[in-house]
Design an enzyme around this catalytic site. Structure first.
Site, PDB file in Angstrom:
ATOM      1  N   ASN A   1       0.881  -1.166   0.000  1.00  0.00           N
ATOM      2  CA  ASN A   1       0.000   0.000   0.000  1.00  0.00           C
ATOM      3  C   ASN A   1       0.922   1.220   0.000  1.00  0.00           C
ATOM      4  O   ASN A   1       1.462   1.614   1.026  1.00  0.00           O
ATOM      5  CB  ASN A   1      -0.872  -0.054   1.265  1.00  0.00           C
ATOM      6  CG  ASN A   1      -1.847   1.106   1.333  1.00  0.00           C
ATOM      7  OD1 ASN A   1      -1.744   2.053   0.555  1.00  0.00           O
ATOM      8  ND2 ASN A   1      -2.769   1.025   2.271  1.00  0.00           N
TER       9      ASN A   1
ATOM     10  N   ARG B   1      -2.602  -1.778  -3.531  1.00  0.00           N
ATOM     11  CA  ARG B   1      -3.790  -0.949  -3.335  1.00  0.00           C
ATOM     12  C   ARG B   1      -3.734   0.196  -4.350  1.00  0.00           C
ATOM     13  O   ARG B   1      -2.733   0.902  -4.443  1.00  0.00           O
ATOM     14  CB  ARG B   1      -3.785  -0.369  -1.927  1.00  0.00           C
ATOM     15  CG  ARG B   1      -4.954   0.542  -1.702  1.00  0.00           C
ATOM     16  CD  ARG B   1      -4.876   1.230  -0.372  1.00  0.00           C
ATOM     17  NE  ARG B   1      -6.060   2.024  -0.175  1.00  0.00           N
ATOM     18  CZ  ARG B   1      -6.076   3.155   0.498  1.00  0.00           C
ATOM     19  NH1 ARG B   1      -4.984   3.610   1.069  1.00  0.00           N
ATOM     20  NH2 ARG B   1      -7.208   3.825   0.634  1.00  0.00           N
TER      21      ARG B   1
ATOM     22  N   HIS C   1     -12.744   3.631  -0.027  1.00  0.00           N
ATOM     23  CA  HIS C   1     -12.697   2.718   1.133  1.00  0.00           C
ATOM     24  C   HIS C   1     -13.354   1.380   0.813  1.00  0.00           C
ATOM     25  O   HIS C   1     -13.756   0.656   1.728  1.00  0.00           O
ATOM     26  CB  HIS C   1     -13.462   3.294   2.355  1.00  0.00           C
ATOM     27  CG  HIS C   1     -12.705   4.312   3.140  1.00  0.00           C
ATOM     28  ND1 HIS C   1     -13.365   5.248   3.921  1.00  0.00           N
ATOM     29  CD2 HIS C   1     -11.383   4.534   3.293  1.00  0.00           C
ATOM     30  CE1 HIS C   1     -12.459   6.012   4.511  1.00  0.00           C
ATOM     31  NE2 HIS C   1     -11.254   5.604   4.146  1.00  0.00           N
TER      32      HIS C   1
ATOM     33  N   ARG D   1     -10.675  16.638   6.642  1.00  0.00           N
ATOM     34  CA  ARG D   1     -11.489  16.884   5.443  1.00  0.00           C
ATOM     35  C   ARG D   1     -12.906  17.274   5.863  1.00  0.00           C
ATOM     36  O   ARG D   1     -13.458  16.700   6.808  1.00  0.00           O
ATOM     37  CB  ARG D   1     -11.562  15.625   4.574  1.00  0.00           C
ATOM     38  CG  ARG D   1     -10.321  15.396   3.750  1.00  0.00           C
ATOM     39  CD  ARG D   1     -10.361  14.078   3.020  1.00  0.00           C
ATOM     40  NE  ARG D   1      -9.486  13.098   3.646  1.00  0.00           N
ATOM     41  CZ  ARG D   1      -9.504  11.790   3.384  1.00  0.00           C
ATOM     42  NH1 ARG D   1     -10.352  11.304   2.504  1.00  0.00           N
ATOM     43  NH2 ARG D   1      -8.667  10.982   3.992  1.00  0.00           N
TER      44      ARG D   1
ATOM     45  N   ASP E   1      -7.090  14.198  16.244  1.00  0.00           N
ATOM     46  CA  ASP E   1      -7.020  12.918  16.944  1.00  0.00           C
ATOM     47  C   ASP E   1      -8.201  12.824  17.912  1.00  0.00           C
ATOM     48  O   ASP E   1      -8.259  13.548  18.916  1.00  0.00           O
ATOM     49  CB  ASP E   1      -5.686  12.844  17.689  1.00  0.00           C
ATOM     50  CG  ASP E   1      -5.469  11.482  18.304  1.00  0.00           C
ATOM     51  OD1 ASP E   1      -6.428  10.903  18.842  1.00  0.00           O
ATOM     52  OD2 ASP E   1      -4.333  10.983  18.242  1.00  0.00           O
TER      53      ASP E   1
ATOM     54  N   GLY F   1     -14.217   3.917  14.891  1.00  0.00           N
ATOM     55  CA  GLY F   1     -15.320   2.950  14.961  1.00  0.00           C
ATOM     56  C   GLY F   1     -14.990   1.721  15.789  1.00  0.00           C
ATOM     57  O   GLY F   1     -15.831   1.192  16.515  1.00  0.00           O
TER      58      GLY F   1
ATOM     59  N   ASN G   1     -12.617   1.552  18.210  1.00  0.00           N
ATOM     60  CA  ASN G   1     -12.078   1.800  19.556  1.00  0.00           C
ATOM     61  C   ASN G   1     -12.880   2.736  20.446  1.00  0.00           C
ATOM     62  O   ASN G   1     -12.691   2.727  21.658  1.00  0.00           O
ATOM     63  CB  ASN G   1     -10.659   2.369  19.442  1.00  0.00           C
ATOM     64  CG  ASN G   1      -9.727   1.393  18.767  1.00  0.00           C
ATOM     65  OD1 ASN G   1      -9.548   0.276  19.235  1.00  0.00           O
ATOM     66  ND2 ASN G   1      -9.157   1.785  17.645  1.00  0.00           N
TER      67      ASN G   1
ATOM     68  N   GLU H   1      -7.613  -4.098   5.536  1.00  0.00           N
ATOM     69  CA  GLU H   1      -7.609  -3.882   4.087  1.00  0.00           C
ATOM     70  C   GLU H   1      -6.537  -4.735   3.401  1.00  0.00           C
ATOM     71  O   GLU H   1      -6.752  -5.232   2.298  1.00  0.00           O
ATOM     72  CB  GLU H   1      -7.391  -2.393   3.795  1.00  0.00           C
ATOM     73  CG  GLU H   1      -8.638  -1.581   4.119  1.00  0.00           C
ATOM     74  CD  GLU H   1      -8.399  -0.088   4.197  1.00  0.00           C
ATOM     75  OE1 GLU H   1      -7.809   0.363   5.196  1.00  0.00           O
ATOM     76  OE2 GLU H   1      -8.799   0.625   3.280  1.00  0.00           O
TER      77      GLU H   1
HETATM   78  P1  AMP Z   1      -7.474   5.362  11.403  1.00  0.00           P
HETATM   79  O1  AMP Z   1      -7.343   6.421  10.347  1.00  0.00           O
HETATM   80  O2  AMP Z   1      -8.444   4.283  11.044  1.00  0.00           O
HETATM   81  O3  AMP Z   1      -6.163   4.835  11.882  1.00  0.00           O
HETATM   82  O4  AMP Z   1      -8.119   6.090  12.692  1.00  0.00           O
HETATM   83  C1  AMP Z   1      -7.498   7.151  13.328  1.00  0.00           C
HETATM   84  C2  AMP Z   1      -8.474   7.789  14.303  1.00  0.00           C
HETATM   85  O5  AMP Z   1      -8.901   6.803  15.283  1.00  0.00           O
HETATM   86  C3  AMP Z   1      -7.859   8.933  15.112  1.00  0.00           C
HETATM   87  O6  AMP Z   1      -8.775  10.021  15.153  1.00  0.00           O
HETATM   88  C4  AMP Z   1      -7.705   8.326  16.492  1.00  0.00           C
HETATM   89  O7  AMP Z   1      -7.796   9.310  17.493  1.00  0.00           O
HETATM   90  C5  AMP Z   1      -8.916   7.422  16.542  1.00  0.00           C
HETATM   91  N1  AMP Z   1      -8.788   6.447  17.642  1.00  0.00           N
HETATM   92  C6  AMP Z   1      -7.936   5.409  17.753  1.00  0.00           C
HETATM   93  N2  AMP Z   1      -8.098   4.803  18.963  1.00  0.00           N
HETATM   94  C7  AMP Z   1      -9.080   5.477  19.607  1.00  0.00           C
HETATM   95  C8  AMP Z   1      -9.712   5.361  20.880  1.00  0.00           C
HETATM   96  N3  AMP Z   1      -9.375   4.406  21.728  1.00  0.00           N
HETATM   97  N4  AMP Z   1     -10.696   6.240  21.179  1.00  0.00           N
HETATM   98  C9  AMP Z   1     -11.043   7.217  20.325  1.00  0.00           C
HETATM   99  N5  AMP Z   1     -10.489   7.383  19.118  1.00  0.00           N
HETATM  100  C10 AMP Z   1      -9.524   6.528  18.757  1.00  0.00           C
END
Ligand code: AMP
Length: 390
Positions: free
Chosen positions: A7, A88, A177, A238, A279, A326, A328, A374
């Protein structure tokens, strides 16, 4: 049979090596900050994790480093022993409806799609070209993010713009996605012990990039990302859906250039635009006024898409959460699912444990959390293509 998945992003390469017979990941390598003064490499295999700080000028050097790291740790001698390399590719346009073996003609077609995905397709292509040099006799397979949505009905993909915009310039909704939505769909079918083509679900890939997908009888019939991955949900940086007149206003009245508007919408909007952070963990911890607002705007948009997709699907078997947020964040899931419909009931204790099923027994719709993968989906697509071809 070993299959590698590459990827290749603009400044990163995610590499994964699979042993398909054993259904095992043999190695996982992440190369980041390619082209910067210092680059990072992380190798994970068995239960080991190695971090290497080095200098990687370009993707070619990145793949060289990956090969020498794999060989040094006796994980793979070189790429020529692989059964396939899966790549990818973000944009497959209208043409690519499934995984495809790459040849010169396919490379030209992926190149021709660069104007539709200027940030992604060039980097994907770079990875393909280097991998072909390293293993010219190994089948190289492109797996497109758009392919899963390629059977959306016309009314889902046509924008209400002059029809020539579609005919002449291919301006339409494509959706992205797809590899993640497809993986999650298959996992849902397994977990619910249902046939994939009998499943009606709404999948929510919520991460730094986010999208929702309405799946009817195993087919994507609508999704929130459109012509580009900018449309739809509120994302890390975004904006998702906005009134298009805002873009005209920014240029005509605020004197912003095309590049400035592009950067503002893609890099300075979404959560970061509202509360200066993308984040979700930190935003929830910060909990100041702007952070609360950012979360509320994001959650409201997700709820609106769920509502819209419930209206499109005549029956919904499950709503499935995936992606970093989603998978976590019980907090965000609870906000999204609160006061949806009274037949849909979240089990708060299962939700807090990030269980796979988070709905109560009496909930008419299953609520689920499934970790996306993925790379695994790309490897699986490669395997089924090889089985059909040879
Ligand atoms: P991804 O792009 O799928 O890696 O997701 C990144 C996003 O997931 C970021 O905004 C992280 O802050 C959020 N994230 C990861 N772990 C947690 C958690 N335990 N609680 C809330 N957000 C999380």
């Amino acid at each position: 049979m070993n299959i590698a998945v590459i990827n290749s992003g603009s400044s990163s390469i995610k590499f994964q090596l699979f042993c398909m017979e054993k259904n095992e990941v043999l190695a996982h390598i992440l190369v980041e900050k390619i082209g910067e003064s210092i680059s990072d490499m992380i190798l994970e295999y068995e239960d080991k994790k190695l971090e290497i700080i080095t200098v990687i000028k370009n993707h070619h050097d990145g793949l060289e480093e990956i090969i020498s790291l794999l060989s040094k740790h006796s994980l793979l001698k070189d790429f020529t022993s692989l059964s396939a390399i899966g790549h990818r590719v973000v944009h497959g346009g209208e043409e690519f409806k499934s995984a495809t073996i790459i040849d010169e003609n396919i490379i030209k077609k992926i190149e021709a799609l660069i104007p539709l995905a200027p940030l992604h397709n060039p980097a994907n292509l770079e990875g393909i070209l280097v991998a072909i040099k390293k293993a010219p006799n190994v089948p190289q397979i492109a797996v497109f993010d758009t392919a899963f949505h390629s059977n959306m009905p016309e009314e889902a993909y046509i924008y209400a713009l002059p029809y020539e915009m579609y005919e002449k310039y291919k301006i339409r909704r494509y959706g992205f996605h797809g590899t993640s939505h497809s993986y999650v769909l298959k996992q849902t079918a397994k977990l619910l012990q249902k046939n994939l083509n009998e499943l009606n679900i709404i999948t929510l890939h919520l991460g730094n990039g986010s999208s929702a997908c309405a799946i009817e009888n195993g087919v994507s019939i609508d999704t929130s990302m459109g012509f580009t991955p900018l449309e739809g949900l509120v994302m890390g940086s975004r904006c998702g859906d906005v009134d298009p007149a805002i873009i005209i206003h920014m240029q005509r009245e605020l004197g912003m250039s095309v590049d400035e508007v592009d950067k503002l919408l893609n890099k300075k909007s979404g959560l970061i635009g509202i509360c200066k952070n993308n984040d979700v963990r930190t935003i929830i911890e910060q909990n100041d006024e702007k952070s609360q607002l950012a979360i509320k705007v994001m959650v409201r948009r997700i709820k609106k898409y769920i509502g819209a997709y419930m209206a499109l699907l005549d029956r919904v078997d499950a709503v499935v959460f995936t992606g970093g947020i989603g998978e976590n964040s019980a907090y965000i899931r609870e906000m999204v699912l609160s006061s949806l419909l009274y037949e849909i009931e979240l089990d708060k204790s299962l939700n807090a444990q990030n269980s796979t099923i988070i709905s109560t027994k009496k909930s008419s719709v299953k609520l689920m959390v499934i970790k996306t993968d993925e790379e695994q989906e790309i490897a699986n697509e490669c395997l089924s293509l090889l089985k059909n071809q040879f």
